[in-house]
Design an enzyme around this catalytic site. Structure first.
Site, PDB file in Angstrom:
ATOM      1  N   TRP A   1       0.902  -1.181  -0.081  1.00  0.00           N
ATOM      2  CA  TRP A   1       0.069   0.050  -0.072  1.00  0.00           C
ATOM      3  C   TRP A   1       1.107   1.234   0.051  1.00  0.00           C
ATOM      4  O   TRP A   1       1.803   1.244   0.539  1.00  0.00           O
ATOM      5  CB  TRP A   1      -1.020   0.122   1.254  1.00  0.00           C
ATOM      6  CG  TRP A   1      -1.618   1.282   1.278  1.00  0.00           C
ATOM      7  CD1 TRP A   1      -2.579   1.940   0.369  1.00  0.00           C
ATOM      8  CD2 TRP A   1      -1.184   2.309   2.142  1.00  0.00           C
ATOM      9  NE1 TRP A   1      -2.961   3.155   0.746  1.00  0.00           N
ATOM     10  CE2 TRP A   1      -2.193   3.476   1.699  1.00  0.00           C
ATOM     11  CE3 TRP A   1      -0.237   2.693   3.074  1.00  0.00           C
ATOM     12  CZ2 TRP A   1      -1.976   5.020   2.659  1.00  0.00           C
ATOM     13  CZ3 TRP A   1      -0.143   3.929   3.724  1.00  0.00           C
ATOM     14  CH2 TRP A   1      -0.909   5.072   3.655  1.00  0.00           C
TER      15      TRP A   1
ATOM     16  N   GLU B   1      -3.166  -3.199  -2.269  1.00  0.00           N
ATOM     17  CA  GLU B   1      -4.302  -2.487  -1.501  1.00  0.00           C
ATOM     18  C   GLU B   1      -4.480  -1.078  -2.250  1.00  0.00           C
ATOM     19  O   GLU B   1      -3.779  -0.346  -2.112  1.00  0.00           O
ATOM     20  CB  GLU B   1      -4.089  -2.212  -0.017  1.00  0.00           C
ATOM     21  CG  GLU B   1      -4.987  -1.642   0.842  1.00  0.00           C
ATOM     22  CD  GLU B   1      -4.731  -1.543   2.143  1.00  0.00           C
ATOM     23  OE1 GLU B   1      -3.453  -1.755   2.655  1.00  0.00           O
ATOM     24  OE2 GLU B   1      -5.470  -1.094   3.097  1.00  0.00           O
TER      25      GLU B   1
ATOM     26  N   LYS C   1      -7.169   2.508  -2.705  1.00  0.00           N
ATOM     27  CA  LYS C   1      -7.645   3.418  -1.442  1.00  0.00           C
ATOM     28  C   LYS C   1      -8.205   4.677  -2.091  1.00  0.00           C
ATOM     29  O   LYS C   1      -7.920   5.229  -3.328  1.00  0.00           O
ATOM     30  CB  LYS C   1      -6.536   3.991  -0.585  1.00  0.00           C
ATOM     31  CG  LYS C   1      -6.849   4.758   0.671  1.00  0.00           C
ATOM     32  CD  LYS C   1      -5.916   5.025   1.740  1.00  0.00           C
ATOM     33  CE  LYS C   1      -6.274   5.868   2.723  1.00  0.00           C
ATOM     34  NZ  LYS C   1      -5.554   5.871   3.873  1.00  0.00           N
TER      35      LYS C   1
ATOM     36  N   ASP D   1      -9.681  -2.983   1.624  1.00  0.00           N
ATOM     37  CA  ASP D   1      -9.651  -2.544   2.932  1.00  0.00           C
ATOM     38  C   ASP D   1     -11.261  -2.054   3.203  1.00  0.00           C
ATOM     39  O   ASP D   1     -11.234  -1.076   2.149  1.00  0.00           O
ATOM     40  CB  ASP D   1      -8.591  -1.583   3.158  1.00  0.00           C
ATOM     41  CG  ASP D   1      -8.633  -0.882   4.663  1.00  0.00           C
ATOM     42  OD1 ASP D   1      -9.586  -0.479   5.004  1.00  0.00           O
ATOM     43  OD2 ASP D   1      -7.580  -0.833   5.375  1.00  0.00           O
TER      44      ASP D   1
ATOM     45  N   HIS E   1     -11.708   1.944   2.651  1.00  0.00           N
ATOM     46  CA  HIS E   1     -10.968   2.597   1.402  1.00  0.00           C
ATOM     47  C   HIS E   1     -12.001   2.765   0.422  1.00  0.00           C
ATOM     48  O   HIS E   1     -11.705   2.924  -0.974  1.00  0.00           O
ATOM     49  CB  HIS E   1      -9.843   1.644   1.151  1.00  0.00           C
ATOM     50  CG  HIS E   1      -8.689   1.842   1.902  1.00  0.00           C
ATOM     51  ND1 HIS E   1      -7.218   1.424   1.654  1.00  0.00           N
ATOM     52  CD2 HIS E   1      -8.590   2.265   3.192  1.00  0.00           C
ATOM     53  CE1 HIS E   1      -6.627   1.589   2.707  1.00  0.00           C
ATOM     54  NE2 HIS E   1      -7.227   2.140   3.611  1.00  0.00           N
TER      55      HIS E   1
ATOM     56  N   HIS F   1      -8.322  -6.349   4.540  1.00  0.00           N
ATOM     57  CA  HIS F   1      -8.028  -5.622   5.675  1.00  0.00           C
ATOM     58  C   HIS F   1      -9.314  -5.251   6.401  1.00  0.00           C
ATOM     59  O   HIS F   1     -10.215  -4.453   5.796  1.00  0.00           O
ATOM     60  CB  HIS F   1      -7.266  -4.320   5.338  1.00  0.00           C
ATOM     61  CG  HIS F   1      -5.746  -4.534   5.356  1.00  0.00           C
ATOM     62  ND1 HIS F   1      -4.839  -3.312   5.270  1.00  0.00           N
ATOM     63  CD2 HIS F   1      -5.101  -5.504   5.573  1.00  0.00           C
ATOM     64  CE1 HIS F   1      -3.773  -3.714   5.179  1.00  0.00           C
ATOM     65  NE2 HIS F   1      -3.735  -5.253   5.398  1.00  0.00           N
TER      66      HIS F   1
ATOM     67  N   ASP G   1     -11.960   7.029   6.652  1.00  0.00           N
ATOM     68  CA  ASP G   1     -11.052   5.773   6.865  1.00  0.00           C
ATOM     69  C   ASP G   1     -10.585   6.049   8.187  1.00  0.00           C
ATOM     70  O   ASP G   1      -9.066   6.072   8.485  1.00  0.00           O
ATOM     71  CB  ASP G   1     -10.028   5.724   5.918  1.00  0.00           C
ATOM     72  CG  ASP G   1      -9.208   4.630   5.862  1.00  0.00           C
ATOM     73  OD1 ASP G   1      -9.533   3.345   6.506  1.00  0.00           O
ATOM     74  OD2 ASP G   1      -7.811   4.663   5.464  1.00  0.00           O
TER      75      ASP G   1
ATOM     76  N   ASP H   1     -10.303   3.802  10.897  1.00  0.00           N
ATOM     77  CA  ASP H   1      -9.804   2.840  11.421  1.00  0.00           C
ATOM     78  C   ASP H   1     -10.153   2.707  12.884  1.00  0.00           C
ATOM     79  O   ASP H   1      -9.198   2.527  13.701  1.00  0.00           O
ATOM     80  CB  ASP H   1      -8.195   2.943  11.211  1.00  0.00           C
ATOM     81  CG  ASP H   1      -7.714   2.377   9.987  1.00  0.00           C
ATOM     82  OD1 ASP H   1      -8.048   1.477   9.304  1.00  0.00           O
ATOM     83  OD2 ASP H   1      -7.203   3.367   9.201  1.00  0.00           O
TER      84      ASP H   1
ATOM     85  N   ASP I   1      -6.815  -4.276  10.436  1.00  0.00           N
ATOM     86  CA  ASP I   1      -6.329  -3.067  10.166  1.00  0.00           C
ATOM     87  C   ASP I   1      -6.786  -1.873  11.011  1.00  0.00           C
ATOM     88  O   ASP I   1      -7.890  -1.415  10.455  1.00  0.00           O
ATOM     89  CB  ASP I   1      -5.915  -3.115   8.693  1.00  0.00           C
ATOM     90  CG  ASP I   1      -5.176  -1.518   8.374  1.00  0.00           C
ATOM     91  OD1 ASP I   1      -4.588  -1.211   9.373  1.00  0.00           O
ATOM     92  OD2 ASP I   1      -5.065  -1.172   7.419  1.00  0.00           O
TER      93      ASP I   1
HETATM   94  C1  RNT Z   1      -3.868   2.815   4.988  1.00  0.00           C
HETATM   95  C2  RNT Z   1      -3.894   1.450   4.670  1.00  0.00           C
HETATM   96  C3  RNT Z   1      -2.879   0.387   5.359  1.00  0.00           C
HETATM   97  C4  RNT Z   1      -2.216   0.723   6.511  1.00  0.00           C
HETATM   98  C5  RNT Z   1      -1.283  -0.324   7.335  1.00  0.00           C
HETATM   99  C6  RNT Z   1      -0.780   0.534   8.330  1.00  0.00           C
HETATM  100  O1  RNT Z   1      -4.877   3.577   4.615  1.00  0.00           O
HETATM  101  O2  RNT Z   1      -5.162   0.806   5.290  1.00  0.00           O
HETATM  102  O3  RNT Z   1      -3.150  -0.834   5.352  1.00  0.00           O
HETATM  103  O4  RNT Z   1      -3.417   0.977   7.553  1.00  0.00           O
HETATM  104  O5  RNT Z   1      -0.442  -0.640   6.269  1.00  0.00           O
HETATM  105 ZN    ZN Z   2      -5.287  -1.346   5.264  1.00  0.00          ZN
END
Ligand code: RNT
Ligand code: ZN
Length: 410
Positions: free
Chosen positions: A181, A222, A224, A255, A258, A282, A290, A292, A322
């Site tokens: 990523w 990955e 985004k 993810d 994303h 993820h 995003d 998290d 993640d």
């Molecule tokens: C970032 C991505 C990525 C990170 C990690 C730390 O938006 O989701 O995967 O969160 O690699």
């Molecule tokens: Zn991620």
């Protein structure tokens, strides 16, 4: 009759097999991200996070070195049931005191302590190159940079990470998922969207030219939609990542933080499964962006799990967590998030999927709705409690986390 025995009978009447579900769940590996433990800082010199991602909160107790992170992981592992893998970032390289090894210099030897740690716990390792929070990220660009010095630095990093991933797979005997990523993007309207994407493509091609055994190392990419300070343009968009992965025979990674807020990863899984042998996830919890947040046992997490189970794809989907929350106890964050993924999987495994499929095929949407609602309140909690008991982990973990927290001087 015990509560579990009662639940088993009830599920059997609804069409779910509890014993089978418990057995299947115990064998599904979830790759646990190491970076919840230290707010994604790592050990290679950075003291803050950048690259469009952010950890918020100032809860005390962040792990500050490998010893602390390993101890915290062990505490979390002792409270998480089932099969686990550990997911590392390149920024967690372990170097001698005072030794500075830059990201274009890292080698397998800097990860030996992690391999020993994983082997002692019978776990596999996954890996991620770290293309963020570093002075060589120039103008928010890495592998797509027009500056050849910058681009070459990060290509070298990618190649070295591939060698480390190979080392992980060989030394643990379990395949290693290496996820790429990059944060690359722009805050405002670009003058050219194509050139950075072309450079990203060429950089990836160079990294993947490094030899690796595709049955031992699974490279994932990955995508985004945007990052903080990178609102207008993201080089590694969904279309880029999917097309790249499909054309180069690597694995796409989604993810669920994303995408645009009304897009759901649960709806995307089936499409990808039709065209890819493996896919990767993820699992996170985006709140308005995003963000998290810690994964919870919520609708979308359940729906993601249901899609995987219904497609009979547990062996084709690499599941990884993640998220990063610095506003609560970090061990608790790990345990709650990973258990939520496992709960969602158990819920999915207990569904009478044949029956639901049949109702849909017969266009009996009335019955489908009624059944799905009824299943939500079936005695799931008793089956989950039985799983924890069989796995030898306590049902509630708050007190243990608190006692551990107290024992630390951080
Ligand atoms: C970032 C991505 C990525 C990170 C990690 C730390 O938006 O989701 O995967 O969160 O690699
Ligand atoms: Zn991620």
């Amino acid at each position: 009759m015990s509560r579990y025995e009662e639940a088993k009978k009830l599920y059997a009447r609804l069409g779910g097999d509890c014993e089978q579900a418990l057995q299947t769940l115990a064998a599904v590996p979830v790759s646990i991200h190491c970076w919840q433990g230290d707010d994604v800082i790592g050990f290679d010199g950075s003291d803050s996070l950048s690259g469009g991602i952010q950890t918020t909160g100032d809860y005390p107790g962040r792990a500050r070195n490998p010893e602390e992170l390993m101890a915290d992981l062990d505490k979390a592992f002792s409270l998480i049931p089932g099969k686990k893998k550990l997911n590392l970032h390149a920024s967690y390289a372990v170097t001698a005191p005072g030794e500075r090894v830059d990201r274009d210099q890292i080698a397998p030897k800097h990860f030996e302590p992690w391999v020993d740690f994983a082997k002692a716990r019978g776990m596999g390792l996954d890996f991620n190159p770290t293309f963020f929070a570093h002075p060589m990220v120039k103008d928010n660009l890495t592998l797509s940079s027009p500056d050849e010095t910058v681009r070459r630095f990060w290509i070298e990093h990618g190649k070295r990470c591939l060698a480390i991933a190979r080392y992980f797979a060989e030394s643990t005997g379990e395949p290693c998922v290496m996820n790429i990523w990059i944060p690359d993007g722009m805050k405002d309207i670009p003058g050219d969207r194509l050139a950075p994407r072309r450079r990203f493509m060429e950089s990836l091609d160079e990294i993947l030219a490094e030899p690796f055994d595709r049955t031992k190392v699974y490279v994932t990419l990955e995508s985004k939609v945007f990052g903080i300070g990178l609102e207008a343009y993201t080089v590694g968009s969904a279309e880029f990542a999917l097309s790249y992965a499909a054309s180069r025979g690597i694995t796409p990674l989604m993810d669920n933080g994303h995408y645009h807020p009304t897009e759901l990863v649960s709806d995307k899984i089936s499409s990808l499964l039709l065209f890819h042998d493996k896919i990767a996830l993820h699992i996170t919890r985006p709140m308005r962006w995003d963000s998290d947040h810690v994964v919870l046992y919520d609708d979308e997490t359940r729906e993601i799990a249901r899609e995987i189970v219904r497609a009979d794809a547990l062996s084709r989907v690499f599941l990884a967590t993640d998220y990063f929350d610095a506003s609560i106890n970090r061990v608790s964050a790990w345990v709650t998030g990973v258990r939520s993924v496992q709960k969602a999987l158990l819920f999915a495994l207990l569904q009478p999927n044949e029956k639901l499929r049949d109702l849909q095929e017969r266009s009996d949407m009335t019955a489908l709705m009624v059944w799905q609602e009824e299943l939500k309140t079936a005695p799931f909690g008793d089956v989950w409690a039985e799983y924890l008991k069989r796995q030898g982990v306590p049902a509630s973990y708050l007190e243990e986390v608190r006692a551990y927290e107290k024992s630390l001087r951080r």
